[in-house]
Scaffold this active site. Structure first.
Site, PDB file in Angstrom:
ATOM      1  N   ARG B 119      80.034  75.918  31.214  1.00  0.00           N
ATOM      2  CA  ARG B 119      81.309  76.278  30.562  1.00  0.00           C
ATOM      3  C   ARG B 119      81.130  76.983  29.214  1.00  0.00           C
ATOM      4  O   ARG B 119      82.019  76.937  28.364  1.00  0.00           O
ATOM      5  CB  ARG B 119      82.209  75.058  30.381  1.00  0.00           C
ATOM      6  CG  ARG B 119      82.575  74.374  31.688  1.00  0.00           C
ATOM      7  CD  ARG B 119      83.792  73.496  31.541  1.00  0.00           C
ATOM      8  NE  ARG B 119      83.983  72.696  32.745  1.00  0.00           N
ATOM      9  CZ  ARG B 119      83.492  71.482  32.934  1.00  0.00           C
ATOM     10  NH1 ARG B 119      82.797  70.904  31.979  1.00  0.00           N
ATOM     11  NH2 ARG B 119      83.712  70.850  34.055  1.00  0.00           N
ATOM     12  N   LYS B 141      84.335  91.811  26.809  1.00  0.00           N
ATOM     13  CA  LYS B 141      84.569  91.864  28.244  1.00  0.00           C
ATOM     14  C   LYS B 141      83.266  91.628  28.993  1.00  0.00           C
ATOM     15  O   LYS B 141      82.268  92.294  28.737  1.00  0.00           O
ATOM     16  CB  LYS B 141      85.120  93.232  28.645  1.00  0.00           C
ATOM     17  CG  LYS B 141      86.566  93.417  28.294  1.00  0.00           C
ATOM     18  CD  LYS B 141      87.099  94.674  28.961  1.00  0.00           C
ATOM     19  CE  LYS B 141      88.562  94.888  28.663  1.00  0.00           C
ATOM     20  NZ  LYS B 141      89.062  96.119  29.313  1.00  0.00           N
ATOM     21  N   GLU B 183      82.225 108.221  25.872  1.00  0.00           N
ATOM     22  CA  GLU B 183      83.000 107.122  25.275  1.00  0.00           C
ATOM     23  C   GLU B 183      83.170 107.334  23.768  1.00  0.00           C
ATOM     24  O   GLU B 183      84.191 106.960  23.197  1.00  0.00           O
ATOM     25  CB  GLU B 183      82.340 105.765  25.532  1.00  0.00           C
ATOM     26  CG  GLU B 183      82.355 105.308  26.986  1.00  0.00           C
ATOM     27  CD  GLU B 183      83.685 104.677  27.451  1.00  0.00           C
ATOM     28  OE1 GLU B 183      84.527 104.337  26.598  1.00  0.00           O
ATOM     29  OE2 GLU B 183      83.855 104.537  28.678  1.00  0.00           O
ATOM     30  N   LYS B 225      86.734 100.692  17.833  1.00  0.00           N
ATOM     31  CA  LYS B 225      87.018  99.751  18.918  1.00  0.00           C
ATOM     32  C   LYS B 225      87.377  98.379  18.332  1.00  0.00           C
ATOM     33  O   LYS B 225      88.308  97.718  18.804  1.00  0.00           O
ATOM     34  CB  LYS B 225      85.830  99.638  19.875  1.00  0.00           C
ATOM     35  CG  LYS B 225      86.149  98.698  21.026  1.00  0.00           C
ATOM     36  CD  LYS B 225      85.266  98.852  22.235  1.00  0.00           C
ATOM     37  CE  LYS B 225      85.802  97.960  23.357  1.00  0.00           C
ATOM     38  NZ  LYS B 225      84.934  97.951  24.532  1.00  0.00           N
ATOM     39  N   GLU B 235      93.751  91.756  25.527  1.00  0.00           N
ATOM     40  CA  GLU B 235      94.293  92.910  26.237  1.00  0.00           C
ATOM     41  C   GLU B 235      95.703  92.702  26.763  1.00  0.00           C
ATOM     42  O   GLU B 235      95.977  92.880  27.939  1.00  0.00           O
ATOM     43  CB  GLU B 235      93.358  93.312  27.386  1.00  0.00           C
ATOM     44  CG  GLU B 235      93.585  94.744  27.822  1.00  0.00           C
ATOM     45  CD  GLU B 235      92.449  95.281  28.693  1.00  0.00           C
ATOM     46  OE1 GLU B 235      91.710  94.497  29.296  1.00  0.00           O
ATOM     47  OE2 GLU B 235      92.316  96.505  28.740  1.00  0.00           O
ATOM     48  N   ARG B 239      95.505  97.278  23.197  1.00  0.00           N
ATOM     49  CA  ARG B 239      94.116  97.460  23.597  1.00  0.00           C
ATOM     50  C   ARG B 239      93.973  98.394  24.790  1.00  0.00           C
ATOM     51  O   ARG B 239      92.924  99.013  24.983  1.00  0.00           O
ATOM     52  CB  ARG B 239      93.502  96.104  23.916  1.00  0.00           C
ATOM     53  CG  ARG B 239      92.051  96.181  24.329  1.00  0.00           C
ATOM     54  CD  ARG B 239      91.403  94.814  24.272  1.00  0.00           C
ATOM     55  NE  ARG B 239      90.066  94.846  24.815  1.00  0.00           N
ATOM     56  CZ  ARG B 239      89.206  93.859  24.703  1.00  0.00           C
ATOM     57  NH1 ARG B 239      89.568  92.768  24.059  1.00  0.00           N
ATOM     58  NH2 ARG B 239      87.995  93.936  25.208  1.00  0.00           N
ATOM     59  N   ASN B 243      91.478 102.464  27.381  1.00  0.00           N
ATOM     60  CA  ASN B 243      91.258 102.891  28.758  1.00  0.00           C
ATOM     61  C   ASN B 243      91.635 104.357  28.993  1.00  0.00           C
ATOM     62  O   ASN B 243      91.758 104.780  30.141  1.00  0.00           O
ATOM     63  CB  ASN B 243      92.038 101.991  29.716  1.00  0.00           C
ATOM     64  CG  ASN B 243      91.459 100.590  29.744  1.00  0.00           C
ATOM     65  OD1 ASN B 243      90.242 100.414  29.705  1.00  0.00           O
ATOM     66  ND2 ASN B 243      92.321  99.597  29.776  1.00  0.00           N
ATOM     67  N   HIS B 246      90.306 106.193  31.969  1.00  0.00           N
ATOM     68  CA  HIS B 246      89.677 105.219  32.865  1.00  0.00           C
ATOM     69  C   HIS B 246      90.412 105.033  34.184  1.00  0.00           C
ATOM     70  O   HIS B 246      89.781 104.707  35.178  1.00  0.00           O
ATOM     71  CB  HIS B 246      89.527 103.870  32.155  1.00  0.00           C
ATOM     72  CG  HIS B 246      88.399 103.844  31.165  1.00  0.00           C
ATOM     73  ND1 HIS B 246      88.339 104.671  30.073  1.00  0.00           N
ATOM     74  CD2 HIS B 246      87.268 103.097  31.123  1.00  0.00           C
ATOM     75  CE1 HIS B 246      87.232 104.425  29.389  1.00  0.00           C
ATOM     76  NE2 HIS B 246      86.567 103.468  29.998  1.00  0.00           N
ATOM     77  N   HIS B 250      88.074 105.520  37.094  1.00  0.00           N
ATOM     78  CA  HIS B 250      87.749 104.489  38.081  1.00  0.00           C
ATOM     79  C   HIS B 250      88.008 104.991  39.496  1.00  0.00           C
ATOM     80  O   HIS B 250      87.269 104.679  40.422  1.00  0.00           O
ATOM     81  CB  HIS B 250      88.576 103.224  37.838  1.00  0.00           C
ATOM     82  CG  HIS B 250      88.021 102.340  36.761  1.00  0.00           C
ATOM     83  ND1 HIS B 250      88.711 101.256  36.262  1.00  0.00           N
ATOM     84  CD2 HIS B 250      86.844 102.372  36.093  1.00  0.00           C
ATOM     85  CE1 HIS B 250      87.978 100.673  35.321  1.00  0.00           C
ATOM     86  NE2 HIS B 250      86.852 101.337  35.201  1.00  0.00           N
ATOM     87  N   HIS B 263      79.551 105.938  34.835  1.00  0.00           N
ATOM     88  CA  HIS B 263      80.863 105.569  34.303  1.00  0.00           C
ATOM     89  C   HIS B 263      81.345 106.591  33.258  1.00  0.00           C
ATOM     90  O   HIS B 263      82.484 107.073  33.306  1.00  0.00           O
ATOM     91  CB  HIS B 263      80.795 104.168  33.704  1.00  0.00           C
ATOM     92  CG  HIS B 263      82.051 103.721  33.026  1.00  0.00           C
ATOM     93  ND1 HIS B 263      83.207 103.438  33.732  1.00  0.00           N
ATOM     94  CD2 HIS B 263      82.351 103.521  31.721  1.00  0.00           C
ATOM     95  CE1 HIS B 263      84.154 103.085  32.873  1.00  0.00           C
ATOM     96  NE2 HIS B 263      83.661 103.125  31.661  1.00  0.00           N
TER      97      HIS B 263
END
Lengths: 360, 360
Positions: B119, B141, B183, B225, B235, B239, B243, B246, B250, B263
């Site tokens: 955990r 993330k 990026e 960032k 998010e 935030r 993206n 993206h 994606h 990416h």
């Protein structure tokens, strides 16, 4: 009859609704569900009893149901992956809410799925066993077992609401009710002496599924747990007292094979061992051990560990337990009724004496 | 030369160390490792280059190394399970620290393992690609892919420290460097017009692996960032501007098969599409699109999406993206250079025009 107990965790605070709640779900639940999608995770035993009723109460939502096999042996990453598969196949997005309908195993897995699906979605718990109502309702622990240890993979993740209905408990086998009472007794031992006294007077009512007594025991247990958790949400220190009896208990569960002893049964025998050891260290008087044994006995709980587990095996299993820090066994023991402490300063020979005395 | 940038997240604040940091690890790193156990997670490409050096710097600790296969196709729950297996087989307890040594894939998986092992255990990132230094260093993330979607399973989990060494970038293929610059350019577009101007002037230095220019670009990207993430750690809203490009990107990655397009390459083409659409909506002027295309071109990045992806397929893939809320496509577009907005109010016909214009 509906009690509402707030678990105070800042922005992660949430209510536990206790009593005959299921009937009122249609009014109570929607405020804790933020989107249009709901995924109810339950198992093959609970589904025939309550799933249809819950789905009806959620008729305003787009509801997906995932029915998993029943049992601790299915509390694995593979089973949680089935939940992810279903969510994705049904295009559930990040505003979905996962509702756990079942005992601790379902709550742990559904909660872990909620923690990890798209990095965290909504989560509501409807625990259907006494154990899960008084234990997993508070604390945010979720996760699965690994072949090398219980609960080794998981997350801390808080629900937006917990629904603890006392009437669903009437469909429980008596052995499951007893296992829940073991955890209830634990709260008395570790931090609430008056509650321990109350339990000695009222254990008969609990064993007879008395609604009012059950609601009181659930509320008081959750209050006690919430107080401890609020002090230590991520289990850095004081929260470890909630593990009274668990280091011994986990060793029993693992040695016997997951699922043979119920968790609460193993904790019952483990609490006897922890109090026995506390007596041996001169920290509490022997009559407390006698009182505990009588109370567990009235709740039809085991008071001895299985004799077939050797001391060597016991110690080996105890040191793999998570409560070990940098190689030393840490134990939760009592300095008084209602006064638990965490210690790593215990002579291993005394532990062996306790093992010898408490098997049979 | 060592810059130290603090990412402010209350009790979860942590520093990013930027520059020639690897040499100073022996002094810098131990303060961010709380126990005696360390598990370095890396891959078969990075291990021969840097693993021995890092292990030497951590000679005061009990170090386990886990070397995974290289590539996005291995970013799965099955691979993360290998990390859990190794940790448990080597008795790593809850005071262990997981060190991610590699690019974004390694950081995502090692971070997710750190979030879930018992955990949550300690986590330090040593990103070895420009993309991971400017992207995964900030934001917490972590996660893995699912056959039905990228990054669908994961957690928000903050490291205790990030080490961004500019010299390790010299071992990168130029294509990987370019993907990182995509990026970097994104930060200029969404929230930092002066930085976009600087990039137009200095893209040549970045492409020549100039240490000082790289350190500045990393610092400024991470600052930007961090500002956005600090406003919205989990998010919920603002935030999402991170993206930009993206949703289109994606779709390209998924349609072509994970790993075919890097990416950053997909994000480059996706940013062109986002700006093209912003121009079509009359939100920004056409010359910005020209400037962006020239800058991406100087960084040897793609400026067109693959022609073989039909519009229907594009739209289908875009609506499975996480940025969809309750069935509507949400897009990040520009209202100005340095002024990104999130909108769900876009005419689908305009999106199709952009798809037609930006493939080739």
């Amino acid at each position: 009859m509906l009690k509402r107990l707030l678990v105070e965790l800042g922005e992660r605070s949430y209510p536990i609704l206790i009593g005959s709640v299921l009937e009122e779900l249609k009014e109570q639940l929607p405020q804790y569900i933020k989107g249009q999608q709901v995924c109810i995770v339950t198992n093959e035993t609970v589904a025939p009893l309550y799933l249809e009723q819950i789905v009806e109460h959620l008729s305003d939502f787009n509801v997906l149901t995932v029915v998993l096999p029943d049992g601790e042996s299915y509390k694995t990453m593979a089973t949680v992956t089935q939940i992810f598969d279903q969510l994705l196949e049904n295009n559930h997005n990040r505003t979905t809410t996962i509702v756990a309908l079942g005992g601790g195993v379902i709550g742990d897995m559904a909660g872990f799925a909620a923690a990890c699906y798209q990095r965290g979605v909504g989560f509501v718990q409807i625990p259907t066993t006494l154990l899960s109502q008084v234990d997993s309702s508070v604390g945010g622990k979720t996760g699965v077992n690994h072949p090398l240890g219980k609960n080794m993979i998981g997350a801390f993740y808080q629900p937006s609401c917990v629904v603890a209905d006392t009437r669903v408990l009437k469909s429980l086998p008596i052995r499951e009710l007893s296992a829940g009472i073991a955890e209830v007794i634990k709260y008395g031992l570790i931090c609430d002496a008056p509650f321990f006294d109350w339990l000695e007077q009222n254990v008969g009512k609990l064993m007879a599924f008395d609604d009012e007594a059950l609601a009181y025991a659930i509320e008081r247990s959750c209050e006690n747990k919430a107080k401890v958790v609020a002090m230590d949400e991520r289990e850095g220190g004081i929260r470890a007292i909630l593990n009274l009896g668990h280091t011994f208990g986990h060793a029993i569960e693992t040695a016997m094979g997951y699922g043979k002893w119920l968790h609460g049964e193993a904790v019952a025998a483990g609490m006897v061992m922890a109090v026995d050891l506390s007596v041996r260290l001169g920290w509490v008087d022997a009559p407390l051990l006698t009182r505990l044994i009588a109370l567990l006995d009235a709740a039809k709980l085991p008071i001895k560990a299985p004799s077939e587990i050797s001391n060597a095996r016991f110690l080996e299993l105890m040191s793999l337990d998570k409560k070990v820090i940098d190689g030393r066994i840490r134990l939760v023991l009592l300095k008084a009724l209602g006064g638990a402490v965490v210690t790593s300063d215990v002579d291993i020979e005394r532990v062996k004496e306790t093992l010898d005395a408490c098997k049979g």
